[in-house]
Scaffold this motif. Sequence first.
Motif, PDB file in Angstrom:
ATOM      1  N   PRO A   1       0.797  -1.233   0.000  1.00 22.57           N
ATOM      2  CA  PRO A   1       0.000   0.000   0.000  1.00 22.57           C
ATOM      3  C   PRO A   1       0.824   1.275   0.000  1.00 22.57           C
ATOM      4  O   PRO A   1       0.293   2.346  -0.291  1.00 22.57           O
ATOM      5  CB  PRO A   1      -0.838  -0.127   1.282  1.00 22.57           C
ATOM      6  CG  PRO A   1      -0.083  -1.080   2.151  1.00 22.57           C
ATOM      7  CD  PRO A   1       0.584  -2.040   1.222  1.00 22.57           C
ATOM      8  N   TRP A   2       2.118   1.173   0.325  1.00 17.70           N
ATOM      9  CA  TRP A   2       2.962   2.364   0.311  1.00 17.70           C
ATOM     10  C   TRP A   2       3.137   2.936  -1.101  1.00 17.70           C
ATOM     11  O   TRP A   2       3.508   4.085  -1.275  1.00 17.70           O
ATOM     12  CB  TRP A   2       4.321   2.062   0.930  1.00 17.70           C
ATOM     13  CG  TRP A   2       4.975   0.806   0.424  1.00 17.70           C
ATOM     14  CD1 TRP A   2       5.810   0.694  -0.646  1.00 17.70           C
ATOM     15  CD2 TRP A   2       4.836  -0.513   0.962  1.00 17.70           C
ATOM     16  NE1 TRP A   2       6.214  -0.617  -0.810  1.00 17.70           N
ATOM     17  CE2 TRP A   2       5.642  -1.383   0.156  1.00 17.70           C
ATOM     18  CE3 TRP A   2       4.146  -1.050   2.037  1.00 17.70           C
ATOM     19  CZ2 TRP A   2       5.741  -2.752   0.412  1.00 17.70           C
ATOM     20  CZ3 TRP A   2       4.252  -2.413   2.290  1.00 17.70           C
ATOM     21  CH2 TRP A   2       5.034  -3.244   1.491  1.00 17.70           C
TER      22      TRP A   2
ATOM     23  N   CYS B   1       4.122   0.166   7.470  1.00 22.01           N
ATOM     24  CA  CYS B   1       3.165  -0.909   7.186  1.00 22.01           C
ATOM     25  C   CYS B   1       3.760  -2.138   6.516  1.00 22.01           C
ATOM     26  O   CYS B   1       3.065  -3.159   6.409  1.00 22.01           O
ATOM     27  CB  CYS B   1       2.013  -0.377   6.331  1.00 22.01           C
ATOM     28  SG  CYS B   1       2.448   0.076   4.653  1.00 22.01           S
TER      29      CYS B   1
ATOM     30  N   PHE C   1      -1.028   0.702   9.574  1.00 20.18           N
ATOM     31  CA  PHE C   1      -1.219   1.451   8.337  1.00 20.18           C
ATOM     32  C   PHE C   1      -2.642   2.016   8.253  1.00 20.18           C
ATOM     33  O   PHE C   1      -2.843   3.178   7.869  1.00 20.18           O
ATOM     34  CB  PHE C   1      -0.941   0.564   7.124  1.00 20.18           C
ATOM     35  CG  PHE C   1      -1.251   1.240   5.813  1.00 20.18           C
ATOM     36  CD1 PHE C   1      -0.458   2.268   5.348  1.00 20.18           C
ATOM     37  CD2 PHE C   1      -2.354   0.873   5.062  1.00 20.18           C
ATOM     38  CE1 PHE C   1      -0.743   2.916   4.154  1.00 20.18           C
ATOM     39  CE2 PHE C   1      -2.648   1.502   3.868  1.00 20.18           C
ATOM     40  CZ  PHE C   1      -1.842   2.525   3.421  1.00 20.18           C
ATOM     41  N   GLN C   2      -3.630   1.208   8.591  1.00 18.88           N
ATOM     42  CA  GLN C   2      -5.019   1.679   8.549  1.00 18.88           C
ATOM     43  C   GLN C   2      -5.225   2.872   9.475  1.00 18.88           C
ATOM     44  O   GLN C   2      -5.886   3.853   9.111  1.00 18.88           O
ATOM     45  CB  GLN C   2      -5.960   0.535   8.929  1.00 18.88           C
ATOM     46  CG  GLN C   2      -6.011  -0.585   7.897  1.00 18.88           C
ATOM     47  CD  GLN C   2      -6.675  -1.844   8.418  1.00 18.88           C
ATOM     48  OE1 GLN C   2      -7.145  -1.891   9.560  1.00 18.88           O
ATOM     49  NE2 GLN C   2      -6.696  -2.894   7.604  1.00 18.88           N
TER      50      GLN C   2
ATOM     51  N   TYR D   1      -2.982   4.980  10.369  1.00 16.73           N
ATOM     52  CA  TYR D   1      -2.123   6.104   9.955  1.00 16.73           C
ATOM     53  C   TYR D   1      -2.464   6.619   8.557  1.00 16.73           C
ATOM     54  O   TYR D   1      -1.876   7.608   8.108  1.00 16.73           O
ATOM     55  CB  TYR D   1      -0.665   5.638  10.002  1.00 16.73           C
ATOM     56  CG  TYR D   1       0.354   6.741  10.201  1.00 16.73           C
ATOM     57  CD1 TYR D   1       0.178   7.746  11.147  1.00 16.73           C
ATOM     58  CD2 TYR D   1       1.537   6.764   9.458  1.00 16.73           C
ATOM     59  CE1 TYR D   1       1.125   8.731  11.350  1.00 16.73           C
ATOM     60  CE2 TYR D   1       2.492   7.749   9.643  1.00 16.73           C
ATOM     61  CZ  TYR D   1       2.276   8.734  10.590  1.00 16.73           C
ATOM     62  OH  TYR D   1       3.212   9.717  10.782  1.00 16.73           O
ATOM     63  N   HIS D   2      -3.396   5.965   7.891  1.00 19.80           N
ATOM     64  CA  HIS D   2      -3.657   6.253   6.483  1.00 19.80           C
ATOM     65  C   HIS D   2      -4.047   7.710   6.247  1.00 19.80           C
ATOM     66  O   HIS D   2      -3.544   8.361   5.326  1.00 19.80           O
ATOM     67  CB  HIS D   2      -4.744   5.306   5.960  1.00 19.80           C
ATOM     68  CG  HIS D   2      -4.945   5.404   4.485  1.00 19.80           C
ATOM     69  ND1 HIS D   2      -6.144   5.796   3.911  1.00 19.80           N
ATOM     70  CD2 HIS D   2      -4.105   5.190   3.442  1.00 19.80           C
ATOM     71  CE1 HIS D   2      -6.028   5.796   2.605  1.00 19.80           C
ATOM     72  NE2 HIS D   2      -4.804   5.438   2.289  1.00 19.80           N
ATOM     73  N   SER D   3      -4.938   8.234   7.073  1.00 21.17           N
ATOM     74  CA  SER D   3      -5.380   9.624   6.875  1.00 21.17           C
ATOM     75  C   SER D   3      -4.222  10.597   7.041  1.00 21.17           C
ATOM     76  O   SER D   3      -4.118  11.597   6.323  1.00 21.17           O
ATOM     77  CB  SER D   3      -6.511   9.965   7.843  1.00 21.17           C
ATOM     78  OG  SER D   3      -6.072   9.858   9.191  1.00 21.17           O
TER      79      SER D   3
ATOM     80  N   ALA E   1       5.500   5.349   4.726  1.00 22.58           N
ATOM     81  CA  ALA E   1       4.454   4.331   4.680  1.00 22.58           C
ATOM     82  C   ALA E   1       5.064   2.931   4.647  1.00 22.58           C
ATOM     83  O   ALA E   1       4.556   2.005   5.294  1.00 22.58           O
ATOM     84  CB  ALA E   1       3.555   4.558   3.471  1.00 22.58           C
TER      85      ALA E   1
END
Length: 298
Positions: A13-14, A30, A60-61, A63-65, A26
């Motif tokens: 996802p990074w 993650c 990651f979820q 920290y995503h925002s 990222a």
Amino acid sequence: MFALNQVSHIEEPWLQFKNLLVRQLAFCVCSPNILSHIPSEMVLKHAFQFHDDAVWRSHFQNYHSRLLYLDQHPQELENFLQQLKSTRLGLRFEMLVWFWLLDQDYHPYQLLGHSIQKIAGPKTLGELDFLLLNTETQAIEHWEVALKYYLAELDCSLPYWYGLNRSDTLLRKLNHFSQKQFQFEDALEHNIEQRFAVLKGQLYLSVGSTVSTLPNWVNKQRRLGCWGSDIPPQSAQFYRLQRLEWICPEQHISSDTAQWWSNGLYLQKDQNNFYMYRNPPLLSQAIHRQFYENCLFL
């Protein structure tokens, strides 16, 4: 050559972010550890563990925002990394983990200390990377973090994973964790209750290896690279990564198609396949020297 890397279930996802520093941040937050668990053949002097992959997905979820915001407004991250004067990737990795841990609204950790020296009289016994309070479990945790790139030689068993500096081996690093870095019972007047190694980066198999040869402790949720001393047939599809891109490549191709090959990490365009090229004469000399040194102790 690269069939073993083309695994559809691997999540990265990074790669969704545009800014290189945010992509690297990222990745540090993650990406799973390169090892799924401690090899069974190891005898640990001081026990430690790796976080489960699900822990990093959860981080990651959460920290995503924040990552999305930094992708549009990266100045805070840029300013933080300006403190780092070294070009060493391992120190950069530690700084990025530190930046995330300071963002206390996005994870369950309270940072109690960073780079904590343990001193007895005139002697420095060692240093702890991070001391944390896990606010979910109320446990005091000691983390040691490392960014590593290891190449499997001869076979994929534990003694034969070498770093680019041949004195740096996976076995030596795991022993260093156990014998040296996780030796402490307390720090900053806190009793340490859990010890975690955060060991990220990438592993590389020699050209011709197959997934079936992998030990069970290699984390198959991380993309594996290949390494070799030959220019691949699809050489026009590769370009050489800049040093900082070893953590995570730029979103767009950062250099011309590789024309003059030298030791380094190369990426296949549109395939995300990594190839670590090693100069044949230097590689063979090193292997022969290692073989000779091993024979001395038979």
